[in-house]
Design a protein around this motif. Structure first.
Motif: not given
Length: 352
Positions: A331-337
């Motif tokens: 999974t990926v969390d944070g504010d990114l692309t």
């Protein structure tokens, strides 16, 4: 016993090239531009080979990605293909990842060239792989960023022979479809299709894992015509060229516009690319779980964390990360692309 390998952040890997560029790569990574080479005042580091188990044509190690422990990624994959690639991929030719990812910043227009198919590469290069490729446009600069792909009208072999013999660059380029591009556009380039990337186009490029470029327009780019036909002679090399015409409808089958798509998981490439490679744009979402796969990640902006069954990896703009299959679901969390680059789904060699 199953070995669980976690994601690994990779350093820059910019083997020397014949054309200018690289400032956009440096800006993405937040580092100074590559030092100039060849007594030029302009850098020649326009390509960053990410998660590469592929060498430059005719070379021993140039192009290979290194791991923090000092090993080549190629050697690590060969030593434990199941952990890196998954059991279904472990029997792939030579334990290959089946994928080459590049950051490519065209500081000048690239020459008109094309790539061989799998069958042509088997016959003439003793390779399991040809070189289909795809471009994911992540940034553009300058007055008129564009790419060129496919002959607008069918061409005769005699005409092509004349252009190559005379090195008639205006005729070669002028015969191609020219397309303005912007971030979020993607273009699949099947083997054989003549093409060139224009100045001011910065892409994440997915390729089959070879360095077979057959360069029609070699003058002012390469040292000799031998570098253009890779030792085959143009009489043979041009047998791999797609001479057919590509009208607007046909071009639409290889181009996709994804810049305005808001979904957290977006398939970036047309379906025709999927036998060779896949790519997704990922933005964090609470219910987004990524299936186990060998993957190469390119972080385009922001910051966050990649969480896997085998460990975590902080992510920030400009990071490039290789993820082994044995890392499991992620999974990926944070504010990114993030651009997530993947090999094709497993398939038998007789299906190629």
């Amino acid at each position: 016993m199953t070995v669980h390998l976690g994601p690994i952040r990779l350093p820059a890997n910019q083997p020397p090239q014949f054309y200018r560029g690289g400032d956009a790569i440096a800006a993405l990574r937040g580092v100074p531009p590559v030092a100039a080479v060849s007594n030029s005042d302009t850098g020649f580091g326009p390509e960053d080979w990410v998660g590469s188990t592929t060498t430059m044509f005719g070379q021993d190690v140039n192009g290979l990605s290194s791991l923090p422990d000092g090993r080549w990624l190629r050697d690590a994959v060969h030593a434990d293909p199941v952990a890196w690639l998954g059991r279904d991929h472990a029997d792939a030719p030579a334990g290959s990842t089946g994928l080459l990812v590049k950051l490519l910043d065209a500081g000048q227009r690239l020459p008109v060239h094309f790539h061989p198919s799998d069958s042509f590469a088997r016959r003439h290069f003793d390779s399991h792989f040809g070189k289909s490729e795809a471009w994911i446009v992540v940034d553009t600069y300058g007055d008129d960023p564009r790419v060129h792909a496919g002959f607008a009208r069918a061409q005769s072999r005699a005409t092509i022979d004349d252009w190559v013999r005379d090195q008639d660059a205006p005729a070669m380029l002028g015969a191609l479809n020219s397309m303005a591009v912007r971030p979020g556009d993607t273009v699949y380039i099947p083997a054989g299709l003549p093409h060139a990337i224009g100045k001011g186009v910065f892409v994440v490029e997915l390729q089959q894992p070879t360095d077979f470029s057959l360069t029609m327009e070699w003058r002012d780019f390469l040292e000799s015509p031998d570098k253009g036909h890779l030792g085959l002679g143009f009489d043979t090399a041009l047998d791999a060229l797609d001479l057919s015409g590509w009208d607007a409808d046909r071009l639409g089958s290889i181009v996709k516009h994804t810049g305005e798509t808001p979904d957290p998981e977006v398939d970036l490439l047309v379906e025709a690319a999927s036998p060779y490679f896949r790519a997704q744009r990922i933005r964090p979402a609470p219910d987004l779980v990524l299936a186990p796969s060998f993957a190469v990640l390119v972080v385009l902006d922001g910051a966050g964390t990649l969480r896997t069954e085998a460990g975590e990896q902080p992510l920030a703009k400009g990071d490039t990360v290789v993820v082994p299959h044995s890392a499991g679901e992620s999974t990926v969390d944070g504010d990114l692309t993030v651009i997530r680059c993947l090999p094709p789904h497993p398939r038998r060699e007789d299906q190629r």
